[in-house]
Every structure is written in structure tokens, then in C-alpha cells.
Write a protein that holds these residues in place. Sequence first.
Motif, mmCIF file in Angstrom:
data_model
loop_
_atom_site.group_PDB
_atom_site.id
_atom_site.type_symbol
_atom_site.label_atom_id
_atom_site.label_comp_id
_atom_site.label_asym_id
_atom_site.label_seq_id
_atom_site.Cartn_x
_atom_site.Cartn_y
_atom_site.Cartn_z
ATOM 1 N N VAL A 253 2.380 15.520 -41.850
ATOM 2 C CA VAL A 253 2.990 14.293 -41.327
ATOM 3 C C VAL A 253 4.025 13.811 -42.339
ATOM 4 O O VAL A 253 3.777 13.830 -43.553
ATOM 5 N N HIS A 254 5.174 13.391 -41.836
ATOM 6 C CA HIS A 254 6.269 12.933 -42.692
ATOM 7 C C HIS A 254 6.762 11.583 -42.182
ATOM 8 O O HIS A 254 7.148 11.452 -41.014
ATOM 9 N N ASN A 255 6.724 10.576 -43.060
ATOM 10 C CA ASN A 255 7.290 9.261 -42.736
ATOM 11 C C ASN A 255 8.793 9.345 -42.956
ATOM 12 O O ASN A 255 9.284 9.267 -44.075
ATOM 13 N N THR A 256 9.532 9.498 -41.868
ATOM 14 C CA THR A 256 10.991 9.619 -41.956
ATOM 15 C C THR A 256 11.698 8.282 -41.837
ATOM 16 O O THR A 256 12.935 8.248 -41.763
ATOM 17 N N GLY A 257 10.950 7.181 -41.780
ATOM 18 C CA GLY A 257 11.575 5.864 -41.676
ATOM 19 C C GLY A 257 11.944 5.308 -43.037
ATOM 20 O O GLY A 257 11.878 5.986 -44.071
ATOM 21 N N THR A 258 12.319 4.049 -43.027
ATOM 22 C CA THR A 258 12.764 3.378 -44.256
ATOM 23 C C THR A 258 11.808 2.274 -44.686
ATOM 24 O O THR A 258 12.176 1.425 -45.500
ATOM 25 N N THR A 259 10.604 2.270 -44.134
ATOM 26 C CA THR A 259 9.628 1.260 -44.498
ATOM 27 C C THR A 259 8.243 1.876 -44.450
ATOM 28 O O THR A 259 8.036 2.947 -43.864
ATOM 29 N N ALA A 260 7.276 1.215 -45.070
ATOM 30 C CA ALA A 260 5.895 1.677 -45.008
ATOM 31 C C ALA A 260 5.382 1.535 -43.579
ATOM 32 O O ALA A 260 5.650 0.528 -42.901
ATOM 33 N N GLN A 261 4.627 2.554 -43.116
ATOM 34 C CA GLN A 261 4.181 2.584 -41.730
ATOM 35 C C GLN A 261 2.692 2.904 -41.661
ATOM 36 O O GLN A 261 2.134 3.548 -42.546
#
Length: 487
Positions: free
Chosen positions: A190-198
Motif C-alpha cells: 500500500v502506498h499513500n500517494t496523497g499529500t496528507t496523513a490518511q
Amino acid sequence: MARVKASPGNRAEGRRSTPLLGTALALGLLAALAVGPAWASAAMPDADPVVSVTDPVSEPGGDPETTPSEKPTPTEEPSGDPAPTDPAPETTAPPPETTPPAPETTAPEVPPAPSTTAPAPGGPPTPVPPVPPAPSAPPASPVPPVRPPAPHPEATPPNPLGVQVTTQDVTLTEAYWNAASTATTLQVTVHNTGTTAQRIRLSYTLPAGLTDAGTKGCSAAGGSAYRCGAWTAGAGVRFSALLRLRVDGTAWRQMPLAGSVQVVADAPGVPGEAADDQGFAVLFPPGPPVPGIALAADEVAFDISGTASTLALRLGNTGTVDAAGQVEVVLPAGVTIPTPPPGCVAIDETRTRCDAGLVLAGRTAELRLPVEATPQAQREAPLSGAVIGQLDPRSGPTRQVQMSFRITSAAALATPVFSPPAPTGSQGVLPGGGANDDGGMTSVQRTAVVLIVVSALLVVLALTLATTSLRRRLAAPASEPAPSPAD
């Protein structure tokens, strides 16, 4: 009293200076009248163009990897690692990302400079090419009026949410054929590709013949679906989890088999969700093992264009007796053989049977079949297909074996962009002629400035000539009176 008569030289000089002064003044006035409109237009302040400048979105740094932990807790997680907010599977270090090598670049060839040789002493002089005359300045053209920029909607701020999931396949070994069931694992990254913590939640669906073997933090959600807890991952964090699965000893009879994994991400204070899903294939080795027959199938890969690919099959006769060969291909939903080659016939939408002819002992027959996939099937890849090989020897029992093969697609790796692109150019209106780097002046304005300077120089020249002429007349000595005839 007798009049004082000027000498003929003084009268001629006065007559010459008067036309010269008039000509210079006339030229100055004509030039000023000609450039007056352009001067006024150039001096007129332009409307300020509205320029929309967007701040660049900072890209997350390199992909931080998570550290394996037996019992992670939210308070003991190191900085950058995902913290489980609900019971979730254990995390492991993700596999390293592979990037294709950069294409080789070569420096452009520079043409050699022409060689020059000095003329020999005493030789004829080298002729110098004539210099073309400088082009005359273009006539001043009126500047069109600047219209105010039309109102436009403000750019939508980028969505800070984004998530991507990738899976490996469930690949079984030859030991599968000698066991009632086989325990295996499925690695999910899994990769958090956003710009904030999710907050990232994971779920998965298993095909027939596969069940969950006790993955921590996951529970059955009805049917063949399972739901796991959630992690809290910072921007750019990439981590993996292992799902423990069990494959039944009779699952091979239902091949091809494939499942899917889904992830959903959200963040406090941010509306909406980001989601992604990817399939995984269950790959069986050739079997059940039967002496005298061999079977192999290559992977089917669709490129980014989605055009048809090719499936290569090899049916080998490892026995001592010649046999008639036959191959049957079973494809998942959305994947078809559009035009069966000679010797092949479509049984239904997912099954195609081909005659391999007589396969001599110790020889191998090879078949190549075209394969197509719908866009939806390509997005769900990787998938799996199955091939069943059969040999009917002249004497002896019929031998049959089957196996599964992998179907991949580049479209499945193209993760949709959650953040809409921001405008990169100016949203204002530029005056006619376009702006450049010369202090923001247009070509028309530069021409007007040049003409204004030339007109001013002509006026100064005319005034200088007139002043010089007047000074000469005033400084000339008065001529003596000529004697009258009476004297």
C-alpha cells in the motif's frame, strides 16, 4: 538721410539661411505629427494583465519503508511508519520499486566551423562582401485597445487524498499435488500517494477453493469477502502486509482462479475518499503429474495501448509412443480469442479447443493464439488463464495435464490521478504584439520610442541651425554706406 545698403554677400547669406531654417522646422513638425498617435498610444498605460500563479504542490519525498513489527501499537510506531488505528494485519518491508533504465542520449553533432586562410603576401586583396543596408523602421501602427480580462472560475484546489495498492501472485509449487491443502501468503503493498496523513482500510475477495488462514486483524465479511482494520500512514509512506491463505487440494479443478484487493483512504477534515483495487492470480504448476506428457504456457502481457497479445503454448510428448495432441484454453471473463487460428474452434466465450496434430515421441508441438481483453479486464489484471493438454497415444491410456498462466496489463499500473492539474499559464489578456522580455514593451511601443527620439533630434537640429544663423547675422560687421552720385 541716405539708406545703409547691405553688401551682396550679406544679402545672399540671409537668403540662404531663411530657407534652411524653414526646412528644418517643417521636417521637425512633420515628424512630430506623424508619430503623435503612436507616441500617445505608447505612452498610454496598458491594463494590468491578470496572472494566476499557482503554488507548486510539494511532492512527497522518497518512499519511506515500514519496519516489520510483531505487535505494532499507535504509540510505539516510529515516525513515518503506518500506525494501526483498528486491528490490522502485520506490516512488513515493501519490495523495492523497480524503474526502467533511462534511454541513452547522445550529444548532437556540431558542424565544423569553416576554415579561413590569410591571403598570401603581395597577392590580390580579398574582396569584402557588400554589407546589406539595414532595414528601415516599420511604420507605426496603432495599438488596439486593451480589453479587461474575462472573469474565469478559480482553479479547484488539488485533492490531498491518494492511495495505490499492488499485489503479488499466489504461486504454488509442485508440493501442492501431494497435500490435502496448502498454506501460502499473499503480499499486498500500500502506498499513500496523497499529500496528507490518511486512514487506510483494506479488504479482499478470494476465489473458490481459497480461504483465509487466520490473518491477524482481518475477519470474514460474508461470502468470500474479508475486511481488515485500518492504518494511519503519513504522506508518501509505503508499506506491505502479508495475508495468510489456504488453498484446497481440489481447487485446481476450478482453474483459472483469481482474486482482488481493495483499499480506501480518507483523512479528517478532507471531504471524500480515495480508493484503488488490483487483482491477483492463483498460479498452479502443471499437473496432476502424469508420465509421458509435458505442458508449458507463457505469460500474456498487454501493453499500454491495449492491443491484442499472443499466447504461446507447448505440448510435449515425453513418452515412447506417438500420440495425437489436443489443447484447450480457458480464459477469464473479458479475455477472448477473437479469431481462432486454423485447427482451433471456440466452444464458448471463454473456452477454445485446438488440434495439435500428431506429436511424435520426444517432440514438442507449439501453438500461438491471439488474445484480446476488454478495458475493464485489463484494469483488473493480473488475471489468470488455464490450459489443458491431452495426448492420445496409439496404444495406452490417454494422458492429460493442466496448468494456469498469468495475464498482465500495463493499464492496471496506471493509477488515476486524484489531484486535478492546476493551470500552468497566465490567465490574463496580453495586448496586441505579445509581451517579451524587453522590460514588458511590445514591438509597437519600441518603434514609437525610436520615432520619438528621431523627431526630438530633428527638432534640436533645426533649433541649432536657426540659432547659429541668427548669431552669424548679428555678429556680421555693418557695411559702410556707399557714396551717392551727388558726392
